[in-house]
Design a protein around this motif. Structure first.
Motif, mmCIF file in Angstrom:
data_model
loop_
_atom_site.group_PDB
_atom_site.id
_atom_site.type_symbol
_atom_site.label_atom_id
_atom_site.label_comp_id
_atom_site.label_asym_id
_atom_site.label_seq_id
_atom_site.Cartn_x
_atom_site.Cartn_y
_atom_site.Cartn_z
ATOM 1 N N SER A 175 82.840 48.075 -14.018
ATOM 2 C CA SER A 175 81.887 47.332 -15.175
ATOM 3 C C SER A 175 82.278 45.839 -15.032
ATOM 4 O O SER A 175 81.172 45.073 -15.080
ATOM 5 N N ILE A 176 83.510 45.424 -14.811
ATOM 6 C CA ILE A 176 83.746 43.990 -14.853
ATOM 7 C C ILE A 176 83.070 43.395 -13.656
ATOM 8 O O ILE A 176 82.630 42.073 -13.618
ATOM 9 N N TYR A 177 82.875 44.052 -12.560
ATOM 10 C CA TYR A 177 82.241 43.554 -11.472
ATOM 11 C C TYR A 177 80.932 43.078 -11.610
ATOM 12 O O TYR A 177 80.481 42.041 -11.162
ATOM 13 N N PHE A 178 80.070 43.831 -12.532
ATOM 14 C CA PHE A 178 79.017 43.113 -12.655
ATOM 15 C C PHE A 178 78.924 42.024 -13.873
ATOM 16 O O PHE A 178 77.857 41.336 -13.818
ATOM 17 N N VAL A 179 79.892 41.884 -14.430
ATOM 18 C CA VAL A 179 80.111 40.550 -15.549
ATOM 19 C C VAL A 179 80.436 39.329 -14.434
ATOM 20 O O VAL A 179 79.831 38.355 -14.700
ATOM 21 N N ALA A 222 92.091 45.837 -11.632
ATOM 22 C CA ALA A 222 90.943 45.660 -12.465
ATOM 23 C C ALA A 222 91.425 44.504 -13.643
ATOM 24 O O ALA A 222 90.521 43.706 -14.037
ATOM 25 N N LEU A 223 92.522 44.565 -14.118
ATOM 26 C CA LEU A 223 92.758 43.567 -15.126
ATOM 27 C C LEU A 223 92.834 42.230 -14.706
ATOM 28 O O LEU A 223 92.411 41.207 -15.306
ATOM 29 N N GLU A 224 93.324 42.135 -13.323
ATOM 30 C CA GLU A 224 93.533 40.725 -12.814
ATOM 31 C C GLU A 224 91.873 40.216 -12.360
ATOM 32 O O GLU A 224 91.666 39.149 -12.707
ATOM 33 N N LEU A 225 91.243 41.195 -11.913
ATOM 34 C CA LEU A 225 89.737 40.661 -11.698
ATOM 35 C C LEU A 225 89.163 40.077 -13.040
ATOM 36 O O LEU A 225 88.412 38.999 -12.991
ATOM 37 N N ALA A 226 89.391 40.958 -14.112
ATOM 38 C CA ALA A 226 88.776 40.692 -15.369
ATOM 39 C C ALA A 226 89.231 39.067 -16.061
ATOM 40 O O ALA A 226 88.400 38.383 -16.381
ATOM 41 N N GLY A 273 86.462 37.389 -14.834
ATOM 42 C CA GLY A 273 85.510 37.840 -15.448
ATOM 43 C C GLY A 273 85.698 37.331 -16.887
ATOM 44 O O GLY A 273 84.761 37.676 -18.018
ATOM 45 N N GLY A 274 86.374 36.344 -17.166
ATOM 46 C CA GLY A 274 86.298 35.571 -18.358
ATOM 47 C C GLY A 274 87.007 36.254 -19.635
ATOM 48 O O GLY A 274 86.832 36.055 -20.637
ATOM 49 N N VAL A 275 87.815 37.306 -19.245
ATOM 50 C CA VAL A 275 88.426 38.231 -20.246
ATOM 51 C C VAL A 275 89.614 37.571 -20.665
ATOM 52 O O VAL A 275 90.449 37.147 -19.792
#
Length: 214
Positions: free
Chosen positions: A105-109, A165-169, A173-175
């Motif tokens: 999901s965050i990949y597309f963000v 995934a959390l590190e990518l976000a 990803g701006g999370v």
């Protein structure tokens, strides 16, 4: 020797290999430069995405599938609880949630935020993808208020999946995460296997350092 092609999600594979103490080599793949002329890599994965591995006559793509293969082929390992273990259901759930619910999901963000034309960076699809990520993150947060790891008291491959995934976000990803998630990621980064994987994955190390994460 096992060859891992590409960083990115390949970091999951490298981290797993370090935790298992298996010999491997990392073969860089530069997706930003394009892989059209990277004939060695395209022979491994003609679809042109990473990661991929070559292990003797075995060639595989998809990070979670690769992780499951390595643990089954070279285990048993505590990184994959036995099906009879009480931790097994949570392990299975979060191993796959780390990709299917979070990273995918965050990949597309990330793509919208960094590569789309300015007018498309907050498009509906990117908003929907972020909403999916946030809803799945609720499951991770709830679990981490109950136990130190996503499958319970013990570190497993599910933690590798989710941490990536959390590190990518966080970085791309701006999370913004709360205390529970930040504390969890800090603990994961203190693992010796994580540190060794970072020393191998130079591009990832530089990417995190640029974001102020050591």
């Amino acid at each position: 020797m096992i060859t891992v092609f590409g960083e990115g999600r390949g970091f999951r594979v490298v981290w797993l290999l370090e935790e298992m103490g298996l010999a491997y080599r990392l073969r860089p793949v530069d997706l930003l430069a394009g892989v059209d002329k990277d004939t060695e890599f395209l022979a491994i994965n003609p679809a042109g995405f990473i990661p991929a591995i070559q292990d003797g006559d075995v060639t595989m793509v998809e990070s979670i599938a690769i992780m499951e293969y390595l643990m089954a082929r070279y285990g048993p390992t505590s990184l994959a609880p036995d099906p009879g273990d009480a931790a097994f259901p949570a392990y299975q759930q979060f191993l796959h949630l780390g990709e299917a619910g979070l990273a995918a999901s965050i990949y597309f963000v990330v793509g919208a935020r960094h590569f789309a034309p300015e007018s498309e960076r907050n498009n509906w699809s990117a908003g929907q993808a972020l909403s999916v990520f946030e809803s799945r993150l609720m499951l991770v947060t709830r679990q981490l208020t109950r136990s130190p790891h996503v499958a319970g008291d013990t570190f497993t491959a599910a933690d590798i999946s989710v941490t990536y995934a959390l590190e990518l976000a966080q970085v791309s990803g701006g999370v913004t995460f709360g205390d529970v998630e930040r504390s969890y990621m800090a603990r994961m980064r203190q693992r010796e296997g994580y540190k060794r994987a970072m020393e191998t994955c130079h591009t990832r190390k530089a990417w995190l350092a640029k974001a102020g994460i050591q």
